[in-house]
Design a protein around this motif. Structure first.
Motif, PDB file in Angstrom:
ATOM      1  N   MET A  38       0.872  -1.161  -0.122  1.00  0.00           N
ATOM      2  CA  MET A  38       0.086   0.066   0.191  1.00  0.00           C
ATOM      3  C   MET A  38       0.959   1.323  -0.216  1.00  0.00           C
ATOM      4  O   MET A  38       0.455   2.212  -0.514  1.00  0.00           O
ATOM      5  CB  MET A  38      -0.962   0.084   1.230  1.00  0.00           C
ATOM      6  N   GLY A  39       2.137   1.051   0.717  1.00  0.00           N
ATOM      7  CA  GLY A  39       2.911   2.057   0.783  1.00  0.00           C
ATOM      8  C   GLY A  39       3.445   2.589  -0.908  1.00  0.00           C
ATOM      9  O   GLY A  39       3.415   3.900  -1.170  1.00  0.00           O
ATOM     10  N   ARG A  40       3.789   1.751  -1.619  1.00  0.00           N
ATOM     11  CA  ARG A  40       4.138   1.962  -2.966  1.00  0.00           C
ATOM     12  C   ARG A  40       2.877   2.532  -3.746  1.00  0.00           C
ATOM     13  O   ARG A  40       2.993   3.223  -4.675  1.00  0.00           O
ATOM     14  CB  ARG A  40       4.420   0.613  -3.630  1.00  0.00           C
ATOM     15  N   VAL A  41       1.620   2.120  -3.566  1.00  0.00           N
ATOM     16  CA  VAL A  41       0.527   2.590  -4.145  1.00  0.00           C
ATOM     17  C   VAL A  41       0.323   3.905  -3.837  1.00  0.00           C
ATOM     18  O   VAL A  41       0.027   4.765  -4.964  1.00  0.00           O
ATOM     19  CB  VAL A  41      -0.754   1.566  -3.744  1.00  0.00           C
ATOM     20  N   ALA A  42       0.449   4.353  -2.562  1.00  0.00           N
ATOM     21  CA  ALA A  42       0.424   5.670  -2.130  1.00  0.00           C
ATOM     22  C   ALA A  42       1.132   6.520  -2.752  1.00  0.00           C
ATOM     23  O   ALA A  42       1.122   7.777  -2.693  1.00  0.00           O
ATOM     24  CB  ALA A  42       0.612   5.733  -0.521  1.00  0.00           C
ATOM     25  N   GLN A  43       2.463   6.303  -3.266  1.00  0.00           N
ATOM     26  CA  GLN A  43       3.499   6.957  -3.845  1.00  0.00           C
ATOM     27  C   GLN A  43       3.358   6.840  -5.423  1.00  0.00           C
ATOM     28  O   GLN A  43       4.075   7.351  -6.131  1.00  0.00           O
ATOM     29  CB  GLN A  43       5.098   6.217  -3.471  1.00  0.00           C
ATOM     30  N   GLY A  44       2.087   6.382  -5.960  1.00  0.00           N
ATOM     31  CA  GLY A  44       1.701   6.447  -7.178  1.00  0.00           C
ATOM     32  C   GLY A  44       2.422   5.176  -8.113  1.00  0.00           C
ATOM     33  O   GLY A  44       2.462   5.446  -9.287  1.00  0.00           O
ATOM     34  N   ASP A  45       2.872   4.364  -7.477  1.00  0.00           N
ATOM     35  CA  ASP A  45       3.417   3.160  -8.432  1.00  0.00           C
ATOM     36  C   ASP A  45       2.229   2.217  -8.993  1.00  0.00           C
ATOM     37  O   ASP A  45       1.643   1.552  -8.247  1.00  0.00           O
ATOM     38  CB  ASP A  45       4.192   2.063  -7.239  1.00  0.00           C
ATOM     39  N   GLY A  46       2.175   2.475 -10.240  1.00  0.00           N
ATOM     40  CA  GLY A  46       1.217   1.560 -10.916  1.00  0.00           C
ATOM     41  C   GLY A  46       1.220   0.145 -10.765  1.00  0.00           C
ATOM     42  O   GLY A  46       0.267  -0.500 -11.104  1.00  0.00           O
ATOM     43  N   GLU A  47       2.567  -0.132 -10.998  1.00  0.00           N
ATOM     44  CA  GLU A  47       2.833  -1.581 -10.967  1.00  0.00           C
ATOM     45  C   GLU A  47       2.329  -2.264  -9.513  1.00  0.00           C
ATOM     46  O   GLU A  47       1.838  -3.399  -9.741  1.00  0.00           O
ATOM     47  CB  GLU A  47       4.277  -1.887 -11.099  1.00  0.00           C
ATOM     48  N   ALA A  48       2.239  -1.568  -8.464  1.00  0.00           N
ATOM     49  CA  ALA A  48       2.142  -2.237  -7.158  1.00  0.00           C
ATOM     50  C   ALA A  48       0.604  -2.122  -7.182  1.00  0.00           C
ATOM     51  O   ALA A  48      -0.072  -3.166  -7.002  1.00  0.00           O
ATOM     52  CB  ALA A  48       2.492  -1.141  -5.898  1.00  0.00           C
ATOM     53  N   LEU A  49      -0.007  -1.175  -7.867  1.00  0.00           N
ATOM     54  CA  LEU A  49      -1.748  -1.071  -7.876  1.00  0.00           C
ATOM     55  C   LEU A  49      -2.046  -2.248  -8.735  1.00  0.00           C
ATOM     56  O   LEU A  49      -2.892  -3.341  -8.594  1.00  0.00           O
ATOM     57  CB  LEU A  49      -2.103   0.146  -8.564  1.00  0.00           C
ATOM     58  N   ALA A  50      -1.142  -2.458  -9.857  1.00  0.00           N
ATOM     59  CA  ALA A  50      -1.606  -3.712 -10.977  1.00  0.00           C
ATOM     60  C   ALA A  50      -1.557  -4.906 -10.081  1.00  0.00           C
ATOM     61  O   ALA A  50      -2.097  -6.019 -10.347  1.00  0.00           O
ATOM     62  CB  ALA A  50      -0.765  -3.507 -12.123  1.00  0.00           C
ATOM     63  N   GLU A  51      -0.349  -5.095  -9.221  1.00  0.00           N
ATOM     64  CA  GLU A  51      -0.163  -6.366  -8.633  1.00  0.00           C
ATOM     65  C   GLU A  51      -1.194  -6.672  -7.352  1.00  0.00           C
ATOM     66  O   GLU A  51      -1.762  -8.006  -7.449  1.00  0.00           O
ATOM     67  CB  GLU A  51       1.277  -6.249  -7.914  1.00  0.00           C
ATOM     68  N   LEU A  52      -1.605  -5.505  -6.943  1.00  0.00           N
ATOM     69  CA  LEU A  52      -2.877  -5.567  -5.951  1.00  0.00           C
ATOM     70  C   LEU A  52      -4.102  -6.257  -6.716  1.00  0.00           C
ATOM     71  O   LEU A  52      -4.877  -7.285  -6.386  1.00  0.00           O
ATOM     72  CB  LEU A  52      -3.265  -4.211  -5.177  1.00  0.00           C
ATOM     73  N   ARG A  96      -3.972  -7.931  -9.611  1.00  0.00           N
ATOM     74  CA  ARG A  96      -4.013  -9.422  -9.922  1.00  0.00           C
ATOM     75  C   ARG A  96      -4.016 -10.128  -8.768  1.00  0.00           C
ATOM     76  O   ARG A  96      -4.712 -11.527  -8.986  1.00  0.00           O
ATOM     77  CB  ARG A  96      -2.597  -9.488 -10.482  1.00  0.00           C
ATOM     78  N   ARG A  97      -3.596  -9.814  -7.553  1.00  0.00           N
ATOM     79  CA  ARG A  97      -3.914 -10.748  -6.336  1.00  0.00           C
ATOM     80  C   ARG A  97      -5.353 -10.981  -5.777  1.00  0.00           C
ATOM     81  O   ARG A  97      -5.808 -11.878  -5.583  1.00  0.00           O
ATOM     82  CB  ARG A  97      -3.033 -10.265  -5.383  1.00  0.00           C
ATOM     83  N   ILE A  98      -6.000  -9.850  -5.917  1.00  0.00           N
ATOM     84  CA  ILE A  98      -7.319 -10.004  -5.129  1.00  0.00           C
ATOM     85  C   ILE A  98      -8.456  -9.275  -5.922  1.00  0.00           C
ATOM     86  O   ILE A  98      -9.542  -9.293  -5.592  1.00  0.00           O
ATOM     87  CB  ILE A  98      -7.336  -9.288  -3.875  1.00  0.00           C
ATOM     88  N   GLY A  99      -8.195  -9.003  -7.336  1.00  0.00           N
ATOM     89  CA  GLY A  99      -9.297  -8.346  -7.943  1.00  0.00           C
ATOM     90  C   GLY A  99     -10.560  -9.188  -8.278  1.00  0.00           C
ATOM     91  O   GLY A  99     -11.476  -9.081  -8.087  1.00  0.00           O
ATOM     92  N   ARG A 100     -10.138 -10.522  -8.242  1.00  0.00           N
ATOM     93  CA  ARG A 100     -11.326 -11.553  -8.553  1.00  0.00           C
ATOM     94  C   ARG A 100     -12.105 -11.693  -7.254  1.00  0.00           C
ATOM     95  O   ARG A 100     -13.400 -11.810  -7.195  1.00  0.00           O
ATOM     96  CB  ARG A 100     -10.871 -12.971  -8.623  1.00  0.00           C
TER      97      ARG A 100
END
Length: 168
Positions: free
Chosen positions: A1-15, A17-21
């Motif tokens: 979440m820290g990376r997402v808060a810093q605007g890391d799009g890849e971290a958001l994409a990983e989240l 992928r992991r829990i979107g379903r």
């Protein structure tokens, strides 16, 4: 979440992928409408990207934070259309959204155990609030309890669950 808060799009994409379903399953459970559930998933991850800075790890896991965002978005959608959440038999969910990694199964079992260890009345309130999507005033009316009692019992039940889950 820290990376997402810093605007890391890849971290958001990983989240995603992991829990979107699983976010989809939460939304579908409440809405029972495939397209609206898909919109809630998109909206949830957009909100998470914008609000990741408001995440506080001491209040719960990133997964719980994201599920809460999804649940609130789905309930807002229901309120907008004047509907109530419908309890869905898990057998009715689309099969591609039911497969859960082992860690999700472990989490589900731990949460179920924490709910089962609550007093019967508190279990009912938790189920009303989090699985049936009822608001505090709706629970008070349904259970014929004062609103303050519902709020304090839910707070107590959540604290008991948190303490039990921290011990696992």
């Amino acid at each position: 979440m820290g990376r997402v808060a810093q605007g890391d799009g890849e971290a958001l994409a990983e989240l995603h992928r992991r829990i979107g379903r699983h976010v989809y399953a939460v939304a579908y459970h409440l809405l029972r409408h495939r397209e609206e559930a898909e919109e809630i998933v998109q909206d949830t991850f957009a909100r998470v990207a914008r609000g990741a800075g408001s995440y506080h790890p001491e209040l719960g896991s990133p997964r719980a934070f994201i599920y809460t965002v999804a649940r609130n978005a789905a309930l807002s959608q229901l309120r907008a259309r004047g509907a109530r959440p419908v309890t869905v038999d898990p057998g009715e969910l689309p099969p591609d959204h039911l497969e859960a990694p082992a860690t999700d199964l472990e989490t589900r079992v731990a949460v179920q155990s924490a709910v089962e260890h609550l007093k019967g009345g508190d279990q009912t309130l938790i189920l009303d609030a989090f699985f049936d999507g009822l608001s505090h005033p709706e629970i008070a009316a349904k259970r014929h309890l004062p609103l303050g009692t519902v709020k304090s019992r839910l707070r107590r039940a959540l604290q008991a669950m948190r303490e039990r889950l921290e011990g696992t």
